[in-house]
Enzyme design. Structure first.
Site, short mmCIF file in Angstrom:
data_model
loop_
_atom_site.label_atom_id
_atom_site.label_comp_id
_atom_site.label_asym_id
_atom_site.label_seq_id
_atom_site.Cartn_x
_atom_site.Cartn_y
_atom_site.Cartn_z
CG HIS A 305 -2.04 0.84 1.17
ND1 HIS A 305 -2.04 2.31 1.49
CD2 HIS A 305 -3.29 0.78 0.73
CE1 HIS A 305 -3.17 2.98 1.01
NE2 HIS A 305 -3.95 1.80 0.95
CG ASP A 362 -8.49 -4.60 -2.42
OD1 ASP A 362 -9.64 -4.15 -2.06
OD2 ASP A 362 -7.82 -3.55 -2.91
N1 ACO Z 1 4.20 -7.51 -4.87
C1 ACO Z 1 5.53 -7.54 -5.07
N2 ACO Z 1 6.47 -6.44 -4.84
C2 ACO Z 1 5.58 -5.23 -4.61
C3 ACO Z 1 4.33 -5.26 -4.29
C4 ACO Z 1 3.44 -6.43 -4.54
N3 ACO Z 1 2.05 -6.41 -4.33
N4 ACO Z 1 3.89 -3.97 -3.91
C5 ACO Z 1 4.88 -3.10 -3.92
N5 ACO Z 1 5.92 -4.00 -4.23
C6 ACO Z 1 7.40 -3.68 -4.42
C7 ACO Z 1 7.76 -2.82 -5.83
O1 ACO Z 1 8.19 -3.50 -6.70
C8 ACO Z 1 8.82 -2.04 -5.40
O2 ACO Z 1 10.16 -2.49 -5.37
P1 ACO Z 1 11.44 -1.74 -5.40
O3 ACO Z 1 11.58 -0.61 -4.61
O4 ACO Z 1 12.74 -2.82 -5.51
O5 ACO Z 1 11.41 -1.03 -7.00
C9 ACO Z 1 8.55 -1.52 -3.95
O6 ACO Z 1 7.54 -2.67 -3.28
C10 ACO Z 1 7.59 -0.24 -3.82
O7 ACO Z 1 6.54 -0.40 -4.47
P2 ACO Z 1 5.63 0.71 -5.36
O8 ACO Z 1 4.97 0.32 -6.46
O9 ACO Z 1 6.92 1.79 -5.80
O10 ACO Z 1 4.76 1.40 -4.25
P3 ACO Z 1 3.53 2.28 -4.64
O11 ACO Z 1 3.29 2.99 -3.20
O12 ACO Z 1 3.52 3.15 -5.87
O13 ACO Z 1 2.57 1.24 -4.83
C11 ACO Z 1 0.66 -0.34 -4.66
C12 ACO Z 1 1.61 0.87 -4.13
C13 ACO Z 1 0.34 0.18 -6.07
C14 ACO Z 1 -0.53 -0.50 -3.81
C15 ACO Z 1 1.50 -1.49 -4.96
O14 ACO Z 1 1.82 -2.06 -3.57
C16 ACO Z 1 0.63 -2.57 -5.64
O15 ACO Z 1 0.82 -2.80 -6.69
N6 ACO Z 1 0.04 -3.70 -4.94
C17 ACO Z 1 -0.78 -4.52 -5.47
C18 ACO Z 1 -2.25 -4.10 -6.13
C19 ACO Z 1 -3.01 -3.88 -4.83
O16 ACO Z 1 -3.20 -4.68 -4.02
N7 ACO Z 1 -3.44 -2.63 -4.69
C20 ACO Z 1 -4.55 -2.08 -3.84
C21 ACO Z 1 -4.35 -1.28 -3.02
S1 ACO Z 1 -5.39 -0.67 -1.60
C22 ACO Z 1 -6.38 0.11 -2.41
O17 ACO Z 1 -6.59 0.53 -3.46
C23 ACO Z 1 -7.97 -0.19 -1.90
#
Ligand code: ACO
Length: 427
Positions: A305, A362
């Site tokens: 998140h 979720d």
């Molecule tokens: N699985 C694996 N790796 C992940 C995940 C994941 N679910 N989420 C983040 N990471 C990693 C990224 O690859 C990144 O790695 P890096 O630093 O080596 O490049 C690091 O963790 C940070 O992730 P970002 O995408 O930069 O973080 P951001 O804050 O932009 O994204 C998000 C947050 C979009 C929710 C992300 O965690 C994600 O895509 N999760 C899966 C989708 C999801 O569950 N979304 C629901 C969110 S809750 C809601 O909207 C109600």
């Protein structure tokens, strides 16, 4: 100087006020930055930007805290109802018994749709994604209510807010009915907000529909858990759309469009699809490796998140609700075991620990919704239904602010500098 932040740019010092909210990090007020320094800030994704002032919802992502108007989400989920939380978000205080009764009655008086709206559904293919239908139908509401379009009038805003909250269950249930080819059901205002939604979704005219209290309670709780979440992507979209003075129904349709994406509200659908793909716990390690592989786009859906760097407090409530629903419906789902095991393995893996990736709201919601009988395509629709109250409360808060301005960010331009047009025969 106290409450000032100093910036040194091009050898000159500039002072900017530091503002303090009631709780949470201080913010540096850079509204005069460009005027004073001729420079913009650069913050794509708004990771360090407070886009507005708000008194609705507070999140401490490091501690896993979520408060609506000061009340912890765990307490609201346990003791409150979606109608009460809606009143709280809209009005700032918990209602008295009379206030709650009046509010619930008012909402129930707006649950019907204009008959002509039903014809909009018939324009969609039967296999249309219900979120596509939601965007279209909610946007179309802008064409129906000409009695309340003066957004500067608080009374008009209130009526639009009530209409949106009241009509979303009807619109969502009709999107479902259209997909499965069953007749639309009119609302039954003798039922609760949530009971009425369940009946409109799963009932058929040929039979009496009996609302199962435990399912009604679980569904209501799911609505509470999704009611608002400060300046997330869809809420910011609603605020940005609304900042131009746009029609409220159109603004909410914009929020629905944003919510649909798999990185936001679409994650509940994606999370259940992922669990189905993983199938049995023995296959988890393979998917954990894929999630960690930089060259593989696969991510653990329902994990991570932008704000929570700790367990999402909503996920805790969701997990216990899964058990309650299973018990009430006398069902189980092997995917729940897979989800629990996946969570355990991920939370013990250095990759997820170091990046502070925890289950979000979720991760478990799909398992509950599936047990209740919703197809995966409806999951994000339910999220949109519940989030509507947050969207309208945030929209109202923004429009009531006398200092409100149109949202208009700037950019770091990296395209070509000025050049002369080259005629076609010379290229
Ligand atoms: N699985 C694996 N790796 C992940 C995940 C994941 N679910 N989420 C983040 N990471 C990693 C990224 O690859 C990144 O790695 P890096 O630093 O080596 O490049 C690091 O963790 C940070 O992730 P970002 O995408 O930069 O973080 P951001 O804050 O932009 O994204 C998000 C947050 C979009 C929710 C992300 O965690 C994600 O895509 N999760 C899966 C989708 C999801 O569950 N979304 C629901 C969110 S809750 C809601 O909207 C109600």
């Amino acid at each position: 100087m106290a409450n000032q932040a100093k910036l040194n740019a091009a050898g000159k010092d500039f002072d900017f006020p530091v503002l303090q909210g009631s709780v949470g990090p201080e913010v540096i007020d850079i509204r005069k930055l460009y005027a004073q320094t001729g420079k913009f800030t650069f913050d794509p994704g708004f990771t360090s930007t407070a886009s507005c002032e708000s008194a609705l919802t507070y999140i401490d992502g490091d501690e896993g805290v979520l408060l609506h108007r000061g009340y912890p989400i765990g307490q609201l989920a346990e003791h409150s109802s979606f109608m009460e939380v809606s009143y709280l978000l809209l009005n700032g205080e918990l209602p008295s018994k009379d206030e709650l009764d009046t509010f619930s009655y008012t909402i129930s008086r707006h649950t019907m749709l204009h008959e002509q709206l039903a014809t909009f559904y018939r324009g969609f293919r039967r296999d249309a994604h219900p979120m596509a239908i939601m965007c279209g139908v909610v946007g179309a509401l802008s064409a129906f209510y000409h009695d309340s379009t003066d957004i500067a009038d608080p009374e008009h805003r209130k009526i639009s807010s009530h209409r949106l909250i009241a009509k979303m269950p009807t619109i969502a249930a009709m999107a479902y009915k259209y997909a499965v080819g069953q007749p639309f059901l009119y609302p039954d205002n003798n039922l609760s907000y949530t009971g009425n939604f369940l009946r409109m979704t799963f009932g058929v005219p040929a039979e009496e529909y009996e609302v199962i209290p435990a399912v009604e309670k679980a569904m209501d709780r799911i609505f509470i858990l999704h009611a608002d979440h400060e300046q997330n992507a869809s809420t910011s979209t609603v605020r940005l759309a609304g900042s131009s003075g746009a029609n409220p129904f159109a603004c909410i349709a914009a929020g629905i469009a944003c919510l649909w994406g798999p990185a936001h509200g679409g994650a509940n659908e994606a999370a259940l699809n992922m669990l189905k793909e993983i199938g049995t716990p023995d296959r988890i390690p393979h998917y954990i490796e894929r999630a960690k592989d930089k060259n593989d786009p696969f991510r653990l859906m329902g994990f991570g998140h932008r704000v929570y760097k700790n367990y999402d407090p909503r996920a805790t409530v969701m997990q216990s609700t899964v058990r309650e629903v299973f018990e009430a419906l006398k069902v189980t789902d092997p995917l729940f075991e897979t989800a629990l095991r996946l969570e355990e393995i991920a939370l013990n893996d250095p990759y997820f620990v170091e990046k502070k990736l925890f289950p979000n709201v979720d991760f478990y919601s799909g398992i509950i919704l599936s047990a209740i009988g919703f197809p995966t395509t409806m999951f994000t629709v339910l999220f949109a239904l519940a989030r509507t109250v947050g969207w309208v409360a945030q929209w109202n808060e923004m429009i009531s602010d006398p200092g409100q301005k149109i949202g208009r960010p700037r950019q770091l331009y990296t395209g070509p500098t000025q050049r002369d047009y080259v005629p076609l025969d010379k290229r």
